[in-house]
Enzyme design. Structure first.
Site, short mmCIF file in Angstrom:
data_model
loop_
_atom_site.label_atom_id
_atom_site.label_comp_id
_atom_site.label_asym_id
_atom_site.label_seq_id
_atom_site.Cartn_x
_atom_site.Cartn_y
_atom_site.Cartn_z
N CYS A 20 0.87 -1.18 0.00
CA CYS A 20 0.00 0.00 0.00
C CYS A 20 0.90 1.23 0.00
O CYS A 20 1.62 1.48 0.98
CB CYS A 20 -0.92 0.00 1.23
SG CYS A 20 -2.00 1.44 1.31
N GLY A 21 0.91 1.97 -1.09
CA GLY A 21 1.84 3.09 -1.24
C GLY A 21 1.47 4.28 -0.38
O GLY A 21 2.32 4.84 0.34
N HIS A 70 -2.21 -5.02 -10.46
CA HIS A 70 -2.84 -3.84 -11.06
C HIS A 70 -3.13 -4.05 -12.54
O HIS A 70 -2.33 -4.67 -13.25
CB HIS A 70 -1.93 -2.62 -10.91
CG HIS A 70 -1.90 -2.07 -9.51
ND1 HIS A 70 -2.79 -1.13 -9.06
CD2 HIS A 70 -1.12 -2.39 -8.45
CE1 HIS A 70 -2.53 -0.86 -7.80
NE2 HIS A 70 -1.53 -1.63 -7.38
N GLU A 114 -10.21 0.13 -6.33
CA GLU A 114 -9.28 -0.70 -5.57
C GLU A 114 -9.87 -2.07 -5.21
O GLU A 114 -11.03 -2.16 -4.79
CB GLU A 114 -8.84 0.00 -4.28
CG GLU A 114 -7.84 1.11 -4.47
CD GLU A 114 -7.10 1.42 -3.17
OE1 GLU A 114 -6.83 0.49 -2.39
OE2 GLU A 114 -6.83 2.62 -2.95
N CYS A 128 -4.74 6.08 -4.85
CA CYS A 128 -4.12 4.76 -4.68
C CYS A 128 -2.65 4.90 -5.06
O CYS A 128 -2.34 5.19 -6.23
CB CYS A 128 -4.81 3.73 -5.56
SG CYS A 128 -4.09 2.07 -5.47
N GLY A 130 -1.43 2.18 -7.28
CA GLY A 130 -2.12 2.38 -8.55
C GLY A 130 -1.47 3.48 -9.38
O GLY A 130 -1.33 3.36 -10.60
N1 LIG Z 1 -6.43 -2.15 -2.50
C1 LIG Z 1 -5.02 -2.52 -2.63
C2 LIG Z 1 -4.24 -2.26 -1.33
C3 LIG Z 1 -4.12 -0.79 -1.01
C4 LIG Z 1 -3.45 -0.03 -2.12
C5 LIG Z 1 -3.61 1.49 -2.10
N2 LIG Z 1 -4.41 2.04 -1.03
C6 LIG Z 1 -2.25 2.16 -2.19
O1 LIG Z 1 -2.09 3.30 -1.72
O2 LIG Z 1 -1.33 1.54 -2.79
C7 LIG Z 1 -4.94 -4.02 -2.96
O3 LIG Z 1 -5.91 -4.75 -2.67
O4 LIG Z 1 -3.90 -4.43 -3.50
#
Ligand SMILES: N[C@H](CCC[C@H](N)C(=O)O)C(=O)O
Length: 291
Positions: free
Chosen positions: A75-76, A168, A217, A226, A229
């Site tokens: 999670c970035g 992704h 997400e 994200c 993302g």
């Molecule tokens: N939903 C993402 C995790 C959080 C990613 C996002 N909140 C970020 O900032 O990278 C997943 O299931 O891989």
């Protein structure tokens, strides 16, 4: 169980942060869901658990659970909030912090005006490691693939697929304001060719150093930002030749900066993400036993 927490956000992607440095709380998936619930709990996109270093090579461990209660690899935006959390609580005053996640080790560096830079590691393109079931598909040039979401009339899109530790799919669209996020985000997220599901980014290229992005997400739905993302979208765009190696990404909740020095280090170059991280409030919640 009375649990103290910090509510934090990075570009509008919001988190409940728990201190497990003195021992794990042993929460169930249902309890993570309750913490994330915006009516019956605190409300968050993800729950971040700060834990003591599991080995000498890192300073901390950090576990990430989506709002649906599932644990994920990376999670970035959460990593930047993690860095602020450990600094504000005096858990580490080092300018650089190494953090073990489920997918690898992140290097977090303090920048100016509260910006935090994260070395997110190198992207991964091999389908089996995303993971993506590529059986019967021929890869399109520059890493793009063709996927047919199930239970839809003849719908076809070229999705650029990669992993930033988490999976992704990036879809270039003419305008994020009119992108079919609600319609196709959930269908692609759960497409059977993604055995672990997938995060879905809708990318609008504004210029060689500017982009707009919306992300549906995995395990949450559309969020205001994200971090992984944004990294995935910039990496895909660089591979397609749409971007230079540093891009400012505008998301609904704010701006993130992503750099991928691929001309110097090749596809194994690490991706660097920087952006804001703020504490919104501290609190204590009475969390019921939920199985
Ligand atoms: N939903 C993402 C995790 C959080 C990613 C996002 N909140 C970020 O900032 O990278 C997943 O299931 O891989």
């Amino acid at each position: 169980m009375r649990i103290p927490f910090s509510k934090m956000q990075g570009a509008g992607n919001d988190f409940v942060v728990l201190d497990e440095t003195r021992g794990r709380l042993g929460l169930t998936s249902a309890q993570y869901r309750r913490l994330a619930d915006r009516h019956f709990g605190v409300g968050a996109d993800q729950i971040l658990s700060v834990r003591a270093a599991p080995h000498a090579g890192v300073d901390f461990e950090y576990a990430i659970h989506n709002a649906d209660g599932g644990e994920v690899e990376n999670c970035g935006n959460g990593a930047r909030c993690f860095a602020r959390y450990v600094r504000e609580r005096g858990l580490s005053l080092r300018p650089e912090v190494r953090v073990q996640t489920a997918s690898g080790v992140l290097l977090l560096q303090w920048g100016n005006e509260g910006q935090v830079a994260v070395d997110m590691g190198a992207p991964v393109f091999e389908p089996a490691r995303i993971p993506f079931d590529a059986a019967g598909l021929q890869p399109r040039p520059c890493g793009g693939w063709q996927v047919w979401p199930m239970a839809l009339p003849a719908f076809e899109a070229e999705l650029s697929l990669l992993s930033m530790g988490n999976p992704h799919a990036v879809w270039r669209v003419p305008d994020t304001d009119t992108a079919p996020v609600a319609q196709f985000g959930p269908l692609i997220e759960r497409h059977p060719r993604f055995p672990n599901r997938v995060n879905v980014g809708f990318l609008q290229v504004l210029g060689r150093q500017q982009a707009r992005l919306r992300v549906f997400e995995r395990g949450v739905g559309e969020t205001l930002a994200c971090g992984t993302g944004a990294c995935a979208a910039v990496v895909a765009g660089i591979r397609h030749g749409w971007f230079d190696e540093r891009v400012e990404v505008q998301l609904p909740g704010g701006a993130l900066s992503v750099a991928w020095p691929v001309s110097r280090h090749g596809l194994a170059a690490p991706v660097h993400l920087s952006g804001p991280a703020e504490t919104v409030f501290e609190g204590v919640i009475e969390l019921p036993d939920l199985c």
